[in-house]
Structures are given as structure tokens and as C-alpha cells.
Scaffold this active site. Structure first.
Site, PDB file in Angstrom:
ATOM      1  N   LYS A  16       9.572  10.488 -31.003  1.00 47.63           N
ATOM      2  CA  LYS A  16      10.124   9.863 -29.792  1.00 47.63           C
ATOM      3  C   LYS A  16      10.885   8.598 -30.152  1.00 47.63           C
ATOM      4  CE  LYS A  16       6.262   9.936 -27.561  1.00 47.63           C
ATOM      5  NZ  LYS A  16       5.092  10.550 -26.938  1.00 47.63           N
ATOM      6  N   ARG A  75      -1.627  19.792 -26.433  1.00 48.00           N
ATOM      7  CA  ARG A  75      -2.729  19.147 -27.155  1.00 48.00           C
ATOM      8  C   ARG A  75      -3.709  18.517 -26.177  1.00 48.00           C
ATOM      9  NH1 ARG A  75       0.228  15.022 -30.400  1.00 48.00           N
ATOM     10  NH2 ARG A  75      -1.867  14.294 -30.939  1.00 48.00           N
ATOM     11  N   ASP A 121       8.188  17.623 -28.571  1.00 44.37           N
ATOM     12  CA  ASP A 121       7.039  16.720 -28.578  1.00 44.37           C
ATOM     13  C   ASP A 121       6.383  16.697 -27.214  1.00 44.37           C
ATOM     14  OD1 ASP A 121       5.326  14.443 -29.406  1.00 44.37           O
ATOM     15  OD2 ASP A 121       6.456  13.501 -27.795  1.00 44.37           O
ATOM     16  N   SER A 131       4.259  12.623 -33.301  1.00 48.63           N
ATOM     17  CA  SER A 131       4.617  12.555 -31.889  1.00 48.63           C
ATOM     18  C   SER A 131       5.252  11.207 -31.564  1.00 48.63           C
ATOM     19  CB  SER A 131       3.359  12.780 -31.035  1.00 48.63           C
ATOM     20  OG  SER A 131       3.625  12.495 -29.681  1.00 48.63           O
ATOM     21  N   HIS A 166       6.240  -0.178 -30.580  1.00 47.58           N
ATOM     22  CA  HIS A 166       5.382   0.823 -29.950  1.00 47.58           C
ATOM     23  C   HIS A 166       3.934   0.407 -30.119  1.00 47.58           C
ATOM     24  CE1 HIS A 166       3.998   4.679 -28.450  1.00 47.58           C
ATOM     25  NE2 HIS A 166       3.068   4.618 -29.386  1.00 47.58           N
TER      26      HIS A 166
END
Lengths: 435, 435
Positions: free
Chosen positions: A189, A170, A163, A185, A84
Site C-alpha cells: 500500500k 485473512r 492487498d 500488505s 505508517h
């Protein structure tokens, strides 16, 4: 469990930690709609200021995973490793990286997002390939991984819906920039994907979400500790995002650069980052014993064509036109190309990633609001990198556009290059390794 | 003016002040419904942490006043003076105070609220008088003031609707305890009343909203400076709320104590506070030249019956049964009276106002949620004050109830009295004067 939400908000506001059961109740209530957006918004702002301890963080991440259906890949052999990135300008690394690692036999279940900032996300890049469908069910995804050792898909509605709802809130309430909320978050995921291990690319610098090394390090450490609490091996690299990554910024243009990279012909920086992140993934996947060995394996997969061949395989499996790998001209192209000249002679000292991103946004490569469609063909291709010498008027970039936003984009690009007489300070690509 | 609200929330969050035009736009947008509750909730929490400077405070107060229709009393002669109290247990001062000041010729336009905490507010007390209607239109209110030099009414929908909406939101989002938000909420309502001057009674102590002198002082100073910026004379007293004010806690019971007070037969503490606040109001109304003179005038108005006669006049004018002033037994009374005994002998060292308030709440004198109806007849009457000597088993309070909540209330009351051997430390009633 019956919770009195205003009291929980006050406690968090006043610096007292919430219990795991309370956090669980909050996330369940928010997902079901029992807790309204306005209470969640106040709570998110209280978290922004008061932070969260590790126990709260793990509980929040866990509750978000459990708000939906996690992917179960336990029936598929191998150590499943994903990557990620916190996002940067010109970051197309996911494509060559996932392909190379999968080609080397480590399964890569990769679920990506769309662009949240100025430029498109991995899904937008993939969708610039004619026919490519990122919308795959959980069942289809598992089948892709089993058959090809790889999937490149979008987040399904079943995955961590809390999320998704919280992130959207947000985004409109000024509560994005909270390390506990960002970390939970991302990790909710990723952990819901059914992975065994994860490599994080945490970007630092003016083109990144985290401008300062200290906050990037804190984010990386927070995510690593959430991963560890969930029994997953997680490693993080802090990497430089003070200039665009590679040459291309824009969806099809970045796919083209990725294909070049998988032919062993990529720009130095994107190639190096692919080697570094790939080496970490191979170590976690127990395919390499050291970073050096990992780098070497990735380099071979790029040079011998096996990464590109894996990419071609998954493009075809997900409905895309595999011919683009042999002939990138089959990717969408913009009608107009405008050359951007150097405004003075000298050495390229800096390239402002945000100005390049704004230029790409102006011509339609990114989104201003979630509902915007991206133009897959448009964007910017840089012709120089930091340290290159240029003469006044020499081309430094090409703007690809379809007759929209090009004037504004040109303005952004003309000011994006800092040209000086002195030799620029070069920043290392890999700033720090955290594991 | 087109505002991007998430950016304004972020700026406030990060400690940057907002411009008056931005604050104005936020309040307008919130009142009209263009800005959703969730953005306002996040902003309120950001204000809780980041505060507001004077310019922001004045702009917020002004915007809330302008969200509705302010009362125009300029056609009515005299310097119109009101009082506001931040609320305490047993605080029934508004009734004798407004009556005495109005009897002395200073017009008092008083708009009050309902109980937000454990016990009823001024409106609930007035409504315990049979027939009394606190719902008066702006036109009726002006007529009352012109004819009687006084009105005692509830907030109309036209008055500062933004404040009403924001207060309701803060109540459920853990954002009540913010000095800028409290100060602007109070002052917007008061300034919209059409007053020329205002006396603030800011309570300090365990029975008050502000437990600490420092925060009470900051609140008082903030409200005084908002008043000054609006060209109004404002004085504040910081007064002790470490024990219930006077003997009665409960709506009709407090009206009864008020009538006693206006007959010159009130408890020492409530009488003293009426004199002190009244003196300040008379000074602002240019009816007295000094605090001493003001006190003396109020004392006379209480002792010669002119305050009670003014109260009787306004009760009748607002539809109430004026006979209650001659015969308080016409007020609603509870079916049951339970005597609470001292659990040991000694000197009354402290009386916990929150336990007394909880007892009153249990028997129905206050509200748990906005929708609750109050029972006008129920409550607590103390029989002792701090410094009194008691023997074990001697009655210290009487609980008035209608067969509901009396067991729980009895428990609260038995523990409300701290009885010791030593002489208690007495706190001064008036802690500080701020102007």
C-alpha cells in the site's frame, strides 16, 4: 503461466520457497478471480506456518502493487515522505505529524485506513471534522500534494486491490498474524503511494498488534528490507504501546487533542512521539541533518502555529470545516459525559489500553464489523497518566457517549487503572530505532 | 451454538484443542453451507500443522458420521466385518477377500471408492464387469447383505456427506496429507456403514500414500483408536507397497486376476495378502480362533470354489454378467497388446509401482481429474516378479491399450524395472500388526 495451485500450496506448506513468477501468477489469478478464496486461504495459512524468504516477500509486495494502479508523484518536486503506524489505542499522531512535516517543506502523501481494531483509524478521525472528504481521486490527490505539500486521504480502489482482497480474506480465516503477510500488505500500500521514503512506527505492548518486542522487531526489519529492495529509504521506530497514547481515545476527541498538540499544548507523550517521528521524516526528506535538529524543527512548527495552519489549509482543501482549528467546539460532541472515579487511592501504575479501547468501542467510537458506522463524538478522555497520584473517588477519566453502551463502557474503564502504592516502572517511549 | 469461526481457526492454528461441541458446530455449519469453503480450507491447513488430539479426532469423526444417514444393519444377524485399504498399485484384494470371508459366513458390508490416484478404485474394477451396478440404495444394500451375506457398493449421498465435501476441498487446497484428516475421513465413512468390526490394510512404500513406516504406523494407530472410541473392534496390518501388488494393474485386468485368485491360481503375493487380511476378518467375525486357522479357512474357500461362487452370486445380484466368473474373456479387452522387453539381462531387483501406475494412467485405466472416465479394458500385466531372472529382450510386461497413450506408457514401463546382478533384498509383505 499456467500454475497448478494445489501443488504450490503443498510446496509452501512443506517449507519450499515459491518462485517470483509463481507468486506473481498467484496474485494475478487471485485478483482476477481465477484462483478461488479457498485456495488463497489455505496458502495464507501455509505462509503463516512456513514463512517467506526475502525473494518471496519482495515478489509478493511487487505483485500486489502491480495488481492495481500506483500513484505517480514523480512530477512533484521534493522527497516525498510518509509515515505508517501499526496502530495503537489513542494514536492520533498522523494529524499533527503530517501537518508539521509538510509545514517544514517536506511533501507528505498520506493514505490511511479505517479502524481495524477497537477504535477508529485516521480516516475516521478526519471524517469527524464536518465536511471533510477522504475520498479523493488519484488526480485530486496529486493536485493537493502539489498545492499544499500534503494530502490525507483514503485508499482508492485502484491502489493495490490484491492487498485489499487478501486482507479481507485473512481477516475471516485466522491468518492476519503472519509477519510476511502483514509486512507485504503494509508495504504494498505504501509503495503504491508514490513515496520516496517512509518512517514506520511499529507499536509494541499489550495495546498493540505485536505484544512482544522480538516480533515487533522482526516485523520492522522485514518492512525495512522490503523498502530497501524497492529502492526506498525506510526507517522504523519501535515504540511503546503499553498504555493509551495521550489522553483522548475516540475520533473527534482525538482531533481535539491533535489541535491542542499543534498549539503546543498536547500531552507529553503524544508531543514526544510527534517530535521523534517527525525528526526521522525530516532526515529522510533531507530537511534535517540529525535527530536533534529534526526534533527542534518540529517543536518550532508546533509552537509557532505553522503546523496548525498547514492542517487548517488541508482541512479546507479537502472540504472540511476549517473553523474547527480555531474553535474545536465546532467538532461533534457527545450528549453525555460521565466521570469515572479512581476505585482506590495511590499512584497510577498502569492504564490498560485494551480496556480503554473496549470502552470506546462500546460507546460507538470503533467497529465490531467492517460495516459498522462509527459515532464521531464518542470516546474516552483520560484525566491522568502513569505516575500521577490519585485519591479514592477522584476523577480519572471522562466517558463521552450518546446513550448507548455506557454501562458496559463504565465497567471496562473502572478496571482499566492499576493503582498501587509503589512508584511505577516507566517504559521509554522509543524502544529501538531500526534503519 | 453460535461460533466465531476465525477465532476457532486461530485457536487451532496456535495449538489449542477445540471442544467437541465446537467441532460439531463446524461440521454442521460446513455441511449446511453456513461456513464457507475458505474458512474450512484455512482450518484444514491449521490442522495439518497443529494436529488433533484424540478427543478432537473422535468428535470430528462422529460429526462427519452424523452429517448424514448412517446405515443401520443391526437387524441383520452376525458380526459384520469390513476391510479398508489405504490404496496401492494393483490392489484388487477387496474382491477375493470379501467373497471368501462372506462365503465363510461372516457378513461383509463393503462400501468402496473410486480411484483417487493413478489407477482405478474398487468401484471402477467392479464396473468393468458388464452390467454391474455399484449404485445401490441403503435399503437395497441391506437386502443384499441379508440375502447374500455381502454387498459391494459405492458411497451413497446419505453417507457422511460432510466427509465428501471436506475431501473434495482438501484435494484442491493442499491439505490431503494430514493424518488426523485422513484417519477421520476413512473412519467416518466406514463407521457409517453399520459395521461391527474393521480390518485396515495400511500400505507403506513408494507405491503408497504413506512412504514411511513411521507415518503409516501413526495413521494405523490413529484409525484403530477412533474405532475403539466408537466401540468397534479394529485391527490394522502395515503391508508392503514397494512394488505393484500381483501382476495386473487396470480394471478388467485386475478382475481377471481376482477370478484366477479365487480359483486358487493367483499370484503368490495377492494370494498371501488375501489370506492374511482374511484371517484377521475371520478372527474379528469370531469365525476363526487364530491367524493360522483363519488363513487355512480362507485358503480352502479359495481352493474349493466357494469364494468364487459367492462372488458370482453377488455379481449377478448387483446386475453384473455372472458368466465372467466362468469365462473371464467376457470381460472387456483392449484392442492392442504391446510386449515390453527387459532392457538388460539380470535379476529383477525392483519394480517401480509409480511408473507402472503412470503407464496404466496414460492408457486410460485411471483418472487425472475426478470427471475423467476410465477405460475398463486397459492397463498393464506384469510377467515377472522381484527375484525373477531375465535375459535382455525377454518380455517383462504387456501393455493393454486402445490406441491412446501407449507411447508414453511404454516409456514409463521401460524404466520401471530395476535389473541387477545381485540377489535383491526381499521385503516381508506384512510389516507389522496393530490392534
Amino acid at each position: 503461466m499456467k500454475l497448478f495451485i494445489p501443488e504450490l500450496i503443498r510446496r509452501k506448506r512443506d517449507g519450499e520457497p515459491l518462485d517470483p513468477e509463481e507468486i506473481d501468477g498467484i496474485i494475478q489469478g487471485y485478483t482476477s478471480g481465477d484462483i478461488p478464496d479457498y485456495q488463497m486461504a489455505a496458502l495464507a495459512m501455509a505462509v503463516f506456518f512456513s514463512g517467506m524468504n526475502d525473494t518471496e516477500l519482495f515478489a509478493l509486495t511487487r505483485a500486489m502493487i502491480e495488481s492495481g494502479q500506483a500513484l505517480d508523484l514523480s512530477g512533484i518536486p521534493g522527497i516525498k515522505v510518509d509515515k505508517h503506524s501499526t496502530g495503537g489505542v489513542g494514536d492520533k499522531i498522523s494529524l499533527p505529524l503530517a501537518s508539521a512535516v509538510a509545514a517544514l517543506g517536506v511533501p507528505v502523501p498520506m493514505i490511511s485506513g479505517r479502524g481495524l481494531g477497537h477504535t477508529g483509524g485516521t480516516l475516521d478521525k478526519l471524517e469527524s471534522i464536518p465536511g471533510f472528504s477522504v475520498d479523493q481521486s488519484m488526480k485530486q490527490a496529486a493536485a493537493l500534494l502539489e498545492r499544499h505539500g500534503l494530502f490525507l486521504i483514503g485508499q482508492t480502489g485502484e491502489l493495490a486491490p490484491a492487498d485489499r482482497k487478501l486482507y479481507a480474506l485473512r481477516d475471516v480465516t485466522g491468518t492476519v498474524e503472519s509477519i510476511p503477510l502483514i509486512a507485504s500488505s503494509i508495504m504494498s500500500k505504501k509503495l503504491a503511494e508514490g513515496i520516496d521514503a517512509l518512517v514506520l512506527d511499529v507499536k509494541v505492548g499489550r495495546g498493540a498488534f505485536m505484544k512482544e518486542r522480538e516480533s515487533a522487531r522482526e516485523l520492522a526489519r522485514t518492512m525495512v528490507s522490503i523498502g530497501r529492495a524497492s529502492g526506498k529509504a525506510v526507517r522504523a521506530l519501535l515504540t511503546d504501546m503499553s498504555a493509551p497514547l495521550g489522553y483522548a481515545v475516540g475520533n473527534a476527541l482525538e482531533v481535539r487533542e491533535s489541535i491542542d498538540l499543534m498549539r503546543g499544548e498536547g500531552p507529553r507523550v503524544t508531543t514526544e512521539l510527534t517530535l521523534e517521528l517527525g525528526a526521522e521524516m525530516l532526515i529522510l526528506g533531507e530537511r534535517a541533518g540529525s535527530v536533534d535538529e529534526g526534533r527542534e524543527l518540529i517543536r518550532e512548527a508546533l509552537e509557532d502555529g505553522s503546523a496548525l495552519s498547514k492542517f487548517q489549509e488541508i482541512v479546507e482543501a479537502e472540504g472540511g470545516e476549517p473553523g474547527v482549528c480555531d474553535d474545536p467546539d465546532r467538532l461533534p460532541t457527545a450528549r453525555e459525559q460521565v466521570v469515572i472515579p479512581a476505585v482506590q487511592g495511590g499512584v497510577i501504575a498502569a492504564i490498560d489500553p485494551m480496556r480503554v479501547a473496549m470502552a470506546a468501542l462500546e460507546v460507538g467510537a470503533g467497529r465490531r464489523v467492517k460495516e459498522d458506522a462509527v459515532d464521531p463524538a464518542t470516546g474516552v478522555v483520560l484525566l491522568v497518566e502513569i505516575g500521577d497520584e490519585v485519591e479514592e473517588g477522584e476523577p480519572v477519566a471522562v466517558l463521552h457517549h450518546n446513550g448507548r453502551g455506557d454501562d458496559a463502557a463504565r465497567g471496562w474503564l473502572l478496571g482499566a487503572f492499576e493503582i498501587s502504592k509503589a512508584e511505577p516502572k516507566r517504559l521509554p517511549l522509543i524502544i529501538e530505532r531500526i534503519s
